[in-house]
Design an enzyme around this catalytic site. Structure first.
Site, PDB file in Angstrom:
ATOM      1  N   HIS A  51     -24.904  40.164-124.437  1.00 15.77           N
ATOM      2  CA  HIS A  51     -26.119  40.945-124.239  1.00 15.77           C
ATOM      3  C   HIS A  51     -26.247  41.931-125.393  1.00 15.77           C
ATOM      4  CE1 HIS A  51     -29.103  43.520-122.400  1.00 15.77           C
ATOM      5  NE2 HIS A  51     -29.289  42.597-121.481  1.00 15.77           N
ATOM      6  N   ARG A  96     -36.681  47.181-125.118  1.00 17.34           N
ATOM      7  CA  ARG A  96     -37.243  46.566-126.327  1.00 17.34           C
ATOM      8  C   ARG A  96     -38.588  45.934-126.006  1.00 17.34           C
ATOM      9  NH1 ARG A  96     -34.122  42.458-127.346  1.00 17.34           N
ATOM     10  NH2 ARG A  96     -32.789  42.813-125.543  1.00 17.34           N
TER      11      ARG A  96
END
Lengths: 617, 245
Positions: free
Chosen positions: A257, A273
Site C-alpha cells: 500500500h 490522493r
C-alpha cells in the site's frame, strides 16, 4: 501435560476461524478455538472498509450480480486465481452477508431519496428507490464495476467480529485466548492436532482433534513496514510449512500500500490522493507527475507504491529515526473537507502522530499490506499434503485472489470461505474416525520442550532474536518489496540464507519464564525466515510481472510460461525451499485478458490450450 | 525533541519464583512522533527482553494495550510521549488478573461477561437463505453500531470505583453491551428478561455515578447515558413487577 481432545481444533479466532468453528458447532461437533489474543482483538477487527457481495440493492449497485463480481475478482487477480474458487466465492457472498444480518451485524441500510457522493473531488447526485428502503446498502470501492461493498460505518470488521464472537458464545464454543500453536502433531500423512504454548504461563499443552484448521491471517510482520497488527507474523503458515509436506502457495504474491504513516505504518486511505492530496519529497516538491504524467497521484495503488520507492531510491526521501519516508500533503483541501470527508485520516494524524493535517505534512511510506500467498488448499479448504488439515482466510491460498486482491474482497473472504470450508470440514468429520499415536505426540512435545530449554539455557548460541528478526525484515524490504529484479533478489536470498543459519543459534537474554515474549519470538523466527526465503525464491523464479509481483527486468505478464501457481515446500533439513508449479486454475470461465489498469504488455498464452480449458456455454 | 525519557515501570512475573512486585526505571531517548507502542517495544528489544506488555493492532482499534499511564487508564498505542512529562509511570490496569508486568487478563473477564449478559441476539426466527434480508431502518443500524464500538480495553472497568470494591459488578462495558441488544429490534428479549440480568446491585443499581468510565473511555462512548437509559427502563420494569403487571 494438559491434553485436550475435540472434533475440530481451530488455530486462530479471527473471522475466518470463528466462522469455520460456528459451522462445525451448528452440526453438533465439539470445537475448540485457540487465539493468541482475545478473539475480538484479531486483525479482522481492524478492517474498516467493508465486504464485497453482489446484492445490488443500492442505486449505484443496480444491475450488479454474481457474474460481475466474479469478473472483477478474476480481473483483479490478473488471471492468477482459481476461477472455480472465485465463482464459489462470488455466488455465496450475498447469502453470507444476509446470514450475518440475521446473526446481528448492523449493516448500513438503503435510505430512500436524493443524496450526493464524491468521485475524484467532483460532486454527483444519486437517487435511492423507496422500494429498497431498509435493505443492505453498499459503498464504492476501488477496482469494482458496481457499488458492492456492504459496510457498517467505518468499522465493518469490528462489527462483524463482534457478531461472530457473540455467535460463538451463544453456541458454547470454547474460545481460548493467549494460546499459541508452535507445531503441528502429524505423522507425515495425517494431522492430529498441535502443540500449544500457553501465553499466560509459558507451559506447553496438547490439543488433539480429528480435523485442524489454521486461520491465522496474513504475515505482514515479515516486513518491517506493514499495515498488519503485530500478531500477523506468519506463525500459522510456518508450522504448516515445517511439516515438509504442506506447501505455501504463491509466496511471491504480496500486496503493498502506498501510504502507511511513519513510524507505525497505520494506513491512511487512498481517498486522500483521490480527493486531491499530493505526495512530496524531501524538498517538499511533487514528483508523481514526473513518473506518471497523466494520472500522477491518482495512478493505481501498486504503481504509486513503486514510484515512491523509486523516488526514495534516487535519494529524494526524508531521513528520519525510523528510516526514509515521503510526505503526503492534504493541507490545501481545507478544514471543512478534512474534518468531514477525511475524518478518519484527521484522527489518525492527531492520535498517532500529533500532526494537524490542516497545517502539517503527513510522513508516509509504501508498506506491506496483504498476503495473497498462504497455505495451499484445494477448493474445500483442505491443505495439500496432510489429511485432516484445513486453512481459511488470509492464512490460506484457497486462491480467489491470485496475484492481487481487490478492496473489500479480503474481509468478505474470511466469512464466505469460512462458511464454505466449515461445511466441507463438517462433511469430513462425519466420515472420519481417528486414532492418535501417543508416540508421535510425545515425541513432538519433547522436541518442542527441548527447543524452549535450549533457548533458555543458551545452548544453541548467543544470537539476539530481535536483531536477527530485524535483519530478516530489512532484507525483504530492500530486496523483495514493490520492485523486484534478479540482482537484488539474489542478494536478498544470500542475506536471508545467512540469517537462516543464525536463526538456529538464538540464545535468550531474559530468563524466558511465564508470559515471556522473547521465547515466543525465538520459537517462530526460524519458520519466518523460511517463509521469507520462499517469498524471495518464488519472486526470483517468476520471470514476469503479474498483479502485485513486479519484476523490473521482466515487465510483461507472461501467460505463455507463467499462468501458474508457485508451491513452496520445505523438506526436512533443507536450507532452501523447493519450488513446484501447478496450473493457476483447472478451467477458465473467462480466458486471460487485459487487467484494465497498470498497463504493461502481455505475452499471450497458446490460444489452443486456453480454448481447451475454457468452459463452453 | 531531544529529551531523555525516564520510564518507571511496574514489574512482577507471577511465573518466576523469585519475582517481587517492584518499580523499575528505564531511560530512552525520545524520537519524533514517538508513541508508547514505539517506546515499550524499543525497551523490550534493546534493554529488557523479559518485559511483559500487550499490543496487537497498535492503531487504537483492538483494545489490547490498556494500561495506567501517569495515573490514568488509557490505550498505550495512542499515547504520544510528547504529550507526557519526562518521567512516565506505567502500571497494569487494576481489577483484572495480572499476567505479568503491564499485561492483564481482559480476555477471560470479557468472556465471562458475554455469558452473564447473554451477549447475542435472542430470536426464534430461522435464517432462510432463499429470502431477501429482513429490513431495518438505517438510523437504528447506526444506533446499534454506536453501542458496538466498545473495544473491550477494560479502561472503564479499571477506572470504576464500584468495580474496584466488588468483583461481581458488571461495569460500564457490560451495561453498554446490554444496551446494544435492548435497542436491536432483532433481539426478542423482554424488559423483564433484561431485568433478570442487570436489575440488581451488580448491574445498574451498583453504579455510584462517579463518571470515570465515560471520562476515560478511549473510544469516547457515552457510557453514562447508556446507564441512565437502562436505569430508567429497569426502574419502570421494577415498578410494573411490584404492581404485579
Amino acid at each position: 501435560m494438559y491434553t485436550h481432545t475435540s472434533d475440530l481444533l481451530v488455530i486462530g479466532a479471527g473471522l475466518a476461524g470463528e466462522r469455520v468453528a460456528v459451522e462445525s458447532a451448528l452440526a453438533g461437533f465439539d470445537v475448540v478455538c485457540l487465539s493468541i489474543v482475545p478473539a475480538r482483538r484479531s486483525h479482522s477487527s481492524a478492517a474498516q472498509g467493508g465486504m464485497q457481495a453482489a446484492i445490488g440493492n443500492c442505486a449505484m449497485g443496480e444491475g450488479d450480480n454474481t457474474d460481475v463480481h466474479f469478473m472483477d475478482t478474476v480481473k483483479g487477480s490478473d488471471w492468477g486465481c482459481d476461477q472455480e474458487v472465485a465463482r464459489m466465492f462470488a455466488d455465496t457472498a450475498p447469502i453470507e452477508m444476509r446470514r450475518l444480518a440475521h446473526w446481528g451485524v448492523p449493516w448500513n441500510r438503503v435510505v430512500p431519496g436524493k443524496s450526493f457522493y464524491f468521485k475524484g473531488g467532483e460532486k454527483f447526485e444519486k437517487f435511492e428507490k423507496p422500494e429498497k428502503e431498509g435493505l443492505i446498502t453498499a459503498r464504492s470501492f476501488g477496482g469494482t464495476a458496481k457499488w458492492r461493498t456492504c459496510y457498517t460505518s467505518d468499522g465493518t470488521g469490528h462489527a462483524v467480529m463482534c457478531t461472530m464472537d457473540n455467535k460463538c458464545a451463544e453456541l458454547g464454543i470454547t474460545v481460548l485466548d493467549r494460546k499459541e500453536a508452535i507445531s503441528l502433531i502429524h505423522d507425515g500423512e495425517k494431522c492430529m492436532g498441535a502443540v500449544v504454548r500457553c501465553l499466560r504461563t509459558g507451559k506447553l499443552e496438547v490439543y488433539l482433534a480429528k480435523a485442524t484448521a489454521i486461520c491465522t491471517g496474513g504475515y505482514g510482520r515479515l516486513y518491517s513496514a506493514t499495515t498488519n497488527a503485530v500478531i500477523c507474523d506468519g506463525a500459522g503458515n510456518a508450522i504448516a510449512q515445517e511439516t515438509g509436506v504442506v506447501p505455501i502457495g504463491n509466496p511471491e504474491s504480496i500486496q503493498f500500500h502506498p501510504t502507511g504513516i511513519v513510524p507505525t505504518d497505520i494506513l491512511v486511505t487512498e481517498g486522500c490522493r483521490g480527493d486531491g492530496g499530493t505526495l512530496l519529497d524531501v524538498n517538499e516538491e511533487r514528483f508523481m507527475h514526473i513518473y506518471e504524467p497523466e494520472k500522477a497521484e491518482l495512478a493505481s495503488r501498486d504503481v504509486v507504491a513503486r514510484r515512491m520507492t523509486e523516488h526514495m531510491r534516487a535519494g529524494h526521501g526524508v531521513k528520519s529515526a525510523y528510516g526514509e519516508h515521503l510526505w503526503l500533503d492534504i493541507r490545501h483541501l481545507g478544514d471543512k473537507h478534512i474534518s468531514t470527508k477525511l475524518r478518519e485520516v484527521d484522527e489518525i494524524c492527531k492520535n498517532f502522530l500529533g500532526v494537524d493535517a490542516r497545517t502539517q505534512l503527513i510522513p508516509v511510506r509504501p508498506t506491506q499490506h496483504y498476503t495473497m500467498s498462504g497455505i495451499r488448499t484445494d477448493k474445500t479448504g483442505a491443505a495439500y499434503g496432510l489429511k485432516g488439515l484445513y486453512s481459511a482466510g488470509e492464512s490460506a491460498c484457497w486462491d480467489m485472489h491470485g496475484f492481487n486482491r481487490l478492496g473489500g474482497n479480503s474481509l468478505a473472504e474470511t466469512v464466505v470461505a469460512g462458511g464454505i470450508i466449515g461445511k466441507c470440514i463438517v462433511e469430513y468429520l462425519h466420515g472420519t474416525e481417528t486414532t492418535y499415536s501417543t508416540a508421535v505426540i510425545n515425541a513432538e512435545v519433547k522436541r518442542q520442550q527441548q527447543r524452549i530449554d535450549d533457548l533458555i539455557a543458551g545452548r544453541l548460541g548467543k544470537e539476539n532474536v530481535y536483531k536477527v528478526r530485524a535483519e530478516m525484515q530489512e532484507a525483504l524490504m530492500t530486496g523483495c518489496f514493490v520492485f523486484r529484479n534478479e540482482k537484488d533478489l539474489l542478494t536478498c536470498i544470500e542475506t536471508l540464507q545467512g540469517i537462516y543459519e543464525r536463526s538456529g543459534r538464538i540464545g535468550l537474554v531474559s530468563n524466558g519464564l511465564g508470559a515471556n515474549h522473547e521465547v515466543a519470538a525465538a520459537l517462530k523466527l526460524r519458520g519466518q525466515v523460511r517463509l521469507a526465503l520462499g517469498i524471495a525464491a518464488g519472486a526470483l523464479a517468476r520471470k514476469e510481472s503479474r498483479g502485485s509481483h513486479n519484476r523490473e527486468d521482466f515487465p510483461a505478464r507472461d501467460d505463455k510460461n507463467w499462468l501458474s501457481r508457485t508451491l513452496a515446500y520445505w523438506p526436512e533439513n533443507a536450507d532452501m525451499p523447493v519450488l513446484k508449479y501447478e496450473d493457476a486454475t483447472p478451467h477458465f470461465e473467462i480466458p486471460p485478458g487485459d487487467r484494465g489498469y497498470g498497463g504493461g504488455t502481455i505475452i499471450q498464452a497458446d490460444p489452443e490450450t486456453i480454448a481447451a480449458k475454457t468452459i463452453k456455454r | 525533541m531531544g529529551r531523555t525519557l525516564k520510564f518507571d515501570i511496574f514489574r512482577y512475573n507471577p511465573e518466576e519464583p523469585a519475582s517481587q512486585p517492584r518499580m523499575q526505571a528505564f531511560t530512552l531517548d525520545e524520537t519524533e512522533n514517538m508513541t508508547l507502542f514505539i517506546a515499550l517495544n524499543r525497551l523490550r528489544e534493546e534493554q529488557d527482553p523479559g518485559l511483559i506488555f500487550d499490543f496487537c493492532c497498535r492503531a487504537g482499534i483492538c483494545g489490547s494495550c490498556g494500561m495506567v499511564v501517569n495515573g490514568r487508564p488509557r490505550l498505550a498505542c495512542q499515547t504520544k510521549t510528547k504529550d507526557l512529562p519526562e518521567t512516565i509511570t506505567l502500571l497494569p490496569l487494576p481489577v483484572f488478573k495480572l499476567i505479568g508486568d503491564l499485561s492483564v487478563d481482559t480476555g477471560v473477564w470479557f468472556r465471562e461477561m458475554y455469558q452473564k449478559t447473554e451477549s447475542w441476539i435472542h430470536t426464534t426466527k430461522e435464517f432462510d437463505h432463499t429470502k431477501e434480508e429482513e429490513r431495518m431502518d438505517n438510523a437504528v443500524a447506526e444506533q446499534i453500531y454506536e453501542l458496538e464500538r466498545c473495544v473491550e480495553c477494560g479502561c472503564c472497568i479499571a477506572a470504576c470505583g464500584t468495580a474496584r470494591m466488588r468483583d461481581d459488578f458488571l461495569g460500564a462495558a457490560a451495561l453498554n453491551r446490554v444496551a446494544r441488544f435492548v435497542v436491536d429490534p432483532r433481539d426478542q428479549r423482554t424488559d423483564k428478561e433484561y431485568f433478570e440480568i442487570i436489575g440488581n446491585d451488580y448491574g445498574i443499581f451498583g453504579c455510584m455515578g462517579l463518571l470515570a468510565c465515560e471520562d476515560i473511555c478511549p473510544k469516547n462512548l457515552p457510557l453514562q447515558n447508556q446507564l441512565g437509559f437502562l436505569r430508567r427502563k429497569m426502574g419502570i420494569t421494577a415498578i410494573k413487577q411490584f404492581l404485579g403487571k
